[in-house]
Design a protein around this motif. Structure first.
Motif, PDB file in Angstrom:
ATOM      1  N   SER A  58      34.130  32.763  50.082  1.00 60.56           N
ATOM      2  CA  SER A  58      35.150  32.584  49.056  1.00 60.56           C
ATOM      3  C   SER A  58      35.061  33.666  47.988  1.00 60.56           C
ATOM      4  O   SER A  58      34.085  34.432  47.929  1.00 60.56           O
ATOM      5  CB  SER A  58      34.987  31.214  48.392  1.00 60.56           C
ATOM      6  N   GLU A  59      36.070  33.715  47.158  1.00 62.67           N
ATOM      7  CA  GLU A  59      36.069  34.626  46.011  1.00 62.67           C
ATOM      8  C   GLU A  59      34.837  34.372  45.144  1.00 62.67           C
ATOM      9  O   GLU A  59      34.161  35.309  44.702  1.00 62.67           O
ATOM     10  CB  GLU A  59      37.345  34.412  45.198  1.00 62.67           C
ATOM     11  N   ALA A  60      34.532  33.102  44.924  1.00 66.17           N
ATOM     12  CA  ALA A  60      33.363  32.735  44.102  1.00 66.17           C
ATOM     13  C   ALA A  60      32.068  33.227  44.739  1.00 66.17           C
ATOM     14  O   ALA A  60      31.152  33.680  44.035  1.00 66.17           O
ATOM     15  CB  ALA A  60      33.321  31.226  43.906  1.00 66.17           C
ATOM     16  N   GLN A  91      42.543  39.816  43.829  1.00 66.40           N
ATOM     17  CA  GLN A  91      42.441  40.867  42.796  1.00 66.40           C
ATOM     18  C   GLN A  91      41.042  40.924  42.208  1.00 66.40           C
ATOM     19  O   GLN A  91      40.519  41.989  41.905  1.00 66.40           O
ATOM     20  CB  GLN A  91      43.471  40.611  41.687  1.00 66.40           C
ATOM     21  N   ILE A  92      40.432  39.754  42.065  1.00 66.33           N
ATOM     22  CA  ILE A  92      39.092  39.689  41.470  1.00 66.33           C
ATOM     23  C   ILE A  92      38.032  40.165  42.461  1.00 66.33           C
ATOM     24  O   ILE A  92      37.112  40.899  42.107  1.00 66.33           O
ATOM     25  CB  ILE A  92      38.787  38.248  40.999  1.00 66.33           C
ATOM     26  N   PRO A 114      40.420  39.119  56.429  1.00 66.05           N
ATOM     27  CA  PRO A 114      40.682  38.834  55.011  1.00 66.05           C
ATOM     28  C   PRO A 114      41.859  37.881  54.829  1.00 66.05           C
ATOM     29  O   PRO A 114      42.837  37.929  55.581  1.00 66.05           O
ATOM     30  CB  PRO A 114      41.007  40.218  54.443  1.00 66.05           C
ATOM     31  N   VAL A 115      41.748  37.010  53.836  1.00 64.63           N
ATOM     32  CA  VAL A 115      42.850  36.114  53.465  1.00 64.63           C
ATOM     33  C   VAL A 115      42.990  36.116  51.947  1.00 64.63           C
ATOM     34  O   VAL A 115      42.055  36.474  51.233  1.00 64.63           O
ATOM     35  CB  VAL A 115      42.615  34.667  53.952  1.00 64.63           C
ATOM     36  N   ALA A 116      44.162  35.709  51.465  1.00 66.15           N
ATOM     37  CA  ALA A 116      44.396  35.690  50.024  1.00 66.15           C
ATOM     38  C   ALA A 116      43.879  34.412  49.375  1.00 66.15           C
ATOM     39  O   ALA A 116      43.491  34.400  48.210  1.00 66.15           O
ATOM     40  CB  ALA A 116      45.885  35.851  49.738  1.00 66.15           C
ATOM     41  N   ASN A 117      43.868  33.304  50.141  1.00 66.52           N
ATOM     42  CA  ASN A 117      43.487  32.001  49.581  1.00 66.52           C
ATOM     43  C   ASN A 117      43.210  31.024  50.726  1.00 66.52           C
ATOM     44  O   ASN A 117      43.344  31.367  51.905  1.00 66.52           O
ATOM     45  CB  ASN A 117      44.602  31.461  48.671  1.00 66.52           C
ATOM     46  N   GLN A 118      42.849  29.790  50.367  1.00 62.08           N
ATOM     47  CA  GLN A 118      42.518  28.786  51.376  1.00 62.08           C
ATOM     48  C   GLN A 118      43.738  28.381  52.200  1.00 62.08           C
ATOM     49  O   GLN A 118      43.611  28.050  53.382  1.00 62.08           O
ATOM     50  CB  GLN A 118      41.898  27.554  50.716  1.00 62.08           C
ATOM     51  N   GLY A 119      44.917  28.408  51.585  1.00 64.41           N
ATOM     52  CA  GLY A 119      46.132  28.080  52.330  1.00 64.41           C
ATOM     53  C   GLY A 119      46.364  29.061  53.469  1.00 64.41           C
ATOM     54  O   GLY A 119      46.691  28.672  54.605  1.00 64.41           O
TER      55      GLY A 119
END
Length: 208
Positions: A58-60, A91-92, A114-119
């Motif tokens: 995840s991003e985190a 972006q982060i 790569p993905v932008a988010n969980q959706g």
């Protein structure tokens, strides 16, 4: 365990790590694929087939430091499973992406998506599962391979099988896929049960 090396994924299902229950990914996967949650998957987040699993970064995870790198290295060193690494590229987290790409693809020899988010990740997992199902279907139509029974979707029967000692959701599905009915399951020998659920569970099921 570091990995769930010996896990068996029922045809057309995904086995998710218990930690993802209630997550956005899980909610978006429900209704699209059959999702079962299990404890004890270790480093693996989702199993989409017996040999293929997903590790989600995840991003985190990216921002927090190097723990995710140690996790990936431990996975690669501990298992022969085919690991697909899904990474949230936002972006982060974008500034961390290139080193991760080098580690996953060049050093560990794994697939990175790569993905932008969980959706978006849920859509990707659905596509990967569809691919695995198509591959398994090709094997099923091979006349030299034993054809696998389609999963039995009767909820009452499924609930009944789960009450057998040593049988949970995963083994229950596998038994119904293999034998097709309670009657055939009751008449199965230990030798017929063993390839489906293993020696110990087979003896318990047969006794029951």
């Amino acid at each position: 365990p570091v990995t769930a090396e010996s896990i068996v994924v029922p045809y057309g299902h995904v086995i998710g790590n218990e930690k993802w229950r209630g997550s956005e990914i899980a909610q978006k996967l429900q209704g699209k694929i059959r999702l079962i949650f299990e404890d004890g998957l270790g480093l693996v987040d989702f199993h989409i087939s017996n040999r293929t699993c997903i590790l989600y970064i995840s991003e985190a995870d990216l921002v927090a430091g190097n723990e995710f790198k140690r996790r990936l290295v431990r996975f690669r060193n501990a298992t022969s499973l085919r690991g697909i690494v899904i990474v949230e590229k936002t972006q982060i987290s974008d500034q961390y992406f290139l080193p991760v790409q080098n580690l996953v693809v060049l050093e560990l020899g794994m697939v990175l998506l790569p993905v932008a988010n969980q959706g978006e990740a849920s859509q990707l997992i659905t596509q990967l599962v569809s691919f695995c199902v198509r591959e398994q279907s090709k094997e099923q139509h091979n006349p030299f391979l034993r054809r696998q029974r389609p999963p039995l979707a009767e909820p009452a029967v499924f609930r009944t099988v789960q009450h057998i000692p040593a049988v949970g959701k995963t083994k229950g599905l596998l038994l119904l896929q293999r034998f097709g009915s309670i009657q055939r399951l009751c008449n199965a020998s230990v030798e017929e049960l063993e390839p489906v659920v293993g020696q110990t569970a087979a003896q318990q099921v047969h006794r029951f």
